[in-house]
Design a protein around this motif. Structure first.
Motif, PDB file in Angstrom:
ATOM      1  N   TRP A 172      24.187  15.129 -41.855  1.00 15.06           N
ATOM      2  CA  TRP A 172      25.338  15.876 -41.359  1.00 15.06           C
ATOM      3  C   TRP A 172      25.542  17.147 -42.187  1.00 15.06           C
ATOM      4  O   TRP A 172      25.827  18.216 -41.630  1.00 15.06           O
ATOM      5  CB  TRP A 172      26.596  15.013 -41.415  1.00 15.06           C
ATOM      6  N   GLU A 213      31.084  13.188 -41.574  1.00 13.35           N
ATOM      7  CA  GLU A 213      30.824  14.288 -40.636  1.00 13.35           C
ATOM      8  C   GLU A 213      31.965  15.306 -40.673  1.00 13.35           C
ATOM      9  O   GLU A 213      31.735  16.514 -40.781  1.00 13.35           O
ATOM     10  CB  GLU A 213      30.646  13.747 -39.222  1.00 13.35           C
ATOM     11  N   ARG A 273      23.046  19.632 -41.107  1.00 10.78           N
ATOM     12  CA  ARG A 273      23.314  20.094 -39.746  1.00 10.78           C
ATOM     13  C   ARG A 273      24.382  21.179 -39.742  1.00 10.78           C
ATOM     14  O   ARG A 273      24.306  22.123 -38.952  1.00 10.78           O
ATOM     15  CB  ARG A 273      23.751  18.904 -38.878  1.00 10.78           C
TER      16      ARG A 273
END
Length: 310
Positions: A298, A249, A301
């Motif tokens: 991730w 992340e 995103r």
């Protein structure tokens, strides 16, 4: 279908062809000066290689090569029709417990060569029809590589140069590679320094990798792909580790927000226990499909449109 490259980009000649012979020699000399006392990587261990001393990476001032040849298992944009012309250098500035090439990187496999021999290897890869010269784990041998490149260029080398590294780089050394390297391909291994310290003996990995990525991107920009082949730019690799311990992340957040949302990222699912990985329970199994898909989520995103399995 678009390959994601910026539109209307003309095919460029390899960067090093824009430098004079004298300029290339000066860069090699500048890098050699960084080797004694050594500060070619962020460890800055200070050994004097010109006196025969060897530091963390165990390299001297001779080219130290394990193998070379066309490689079709790299990212598709590097392979082209002739394969990526890989040169695997021995030694490493990291100590990854899970390294799949540990016999080369940590256990001393390889042969020391003259710079002229390394130049001949580069030219041989071109003769074989390789798409590029792909320098694998080159950081600690930068002086030898640039000296060999100078000789190879004068003898007719015209292939793009790929700097295929672990991401733990010295900005001072990278600055001497500006205008020489066409494609930077660093790993961005960790988003967490505790994991980097425990698994790769690099407690300052995150900050050093972030600095290096900024400098690499400053030099070459986002990856440019022409006719399916990378010609210039930054290509980042991130190996997903079990249990999320690589900190994916944080890696993707940094790339999207501080480098470029158009960063080309290969999100690797190939982790398998190797070398000393069995010593750690958290590393003792392959990753699951769900773990890889979570990492890709991730990346999406954070808007990394060019991230995926490449």
């Amino acid at each position: 279908m678009s390959d994601g490259s910026p539109p209307n980009v003309e095919m460029a000649q390899p960067a090093y062809l824009g430098l004079t012979e004298g300029a290339l020699r000066e860069r090699a000399e500048g890098l050699r000066a960084l080797a004694s006392p050594c500060r070619l990587c962020p460890r800055a261990c200070g050994v004097h290689r010109d006196r025969g001393e060897r530091g963390f990476c165990q390299a001297g001032l001779a080219a130290w090569v394990a193998s070379f040849g066309p490689h079709c298992g790299e990212e598709g944009v590097l392979v082209g029709e002739g394969g990526s012309g890989t040169i695997f250098f021995s030694g490493c500035v990291l100590r990854c417990l899970f390294c799949q090439n540990a016999t080369i990187s940590q256990l001393g496999e390889g042969e020391e060569l003259r710079v002229a021999d390394l130049a001949r290897i580069m030219l041989h890869l071109q003769e074989l029809g390789c798409t590029n010269v792909n320098l694998v784990t080159p950081t600690h041998q930068a002086p030898q590589i640039v000296a060999a490149l100078s000789l190879a260029r004068e003898a007719g080398l015209r292939l793009p140069l790929v700097w295929n590294c672990g991401g733990y780089e010295s900005v001072e050394a990278l600055q001497l590679l500006a205008g020489i390297v066409d494609i930077y391909m660093p790993d961005f291994k960790y988003g967490d320094d505790a994991a980097a310290a425990s698994l790769s003996a690099a407690p300052d990995y995150v900050e050093r990798a972030q600095e290096a990525l900024r400098e690499m991107h400053r030099q070459v920009g986002d990856l440019v792909v022409e006719n399916g082949v990378a010609v210039r730019g930054l290509l980042v690799r991130h190996l997903v580790l079990p249990h999320g311990i690589a900190g994916s992340e944080a890696v993707f957040r940094y790339l999207a927000r501080e480098i470029s949302p158009q960063t080309f990222v290969n999100v690797l699912a190939q982790y398998r226990p190797a070398h000393r990985a069995w010593e750690r329970a958290e590393l003792a199994r392959p990753i699951t499909r769900a773990e890889h898909e979570a990492a890709l989520a991730w990346a999406r995103r954070f808007g990394l449109d060019r991230a995926g399995p490449h």
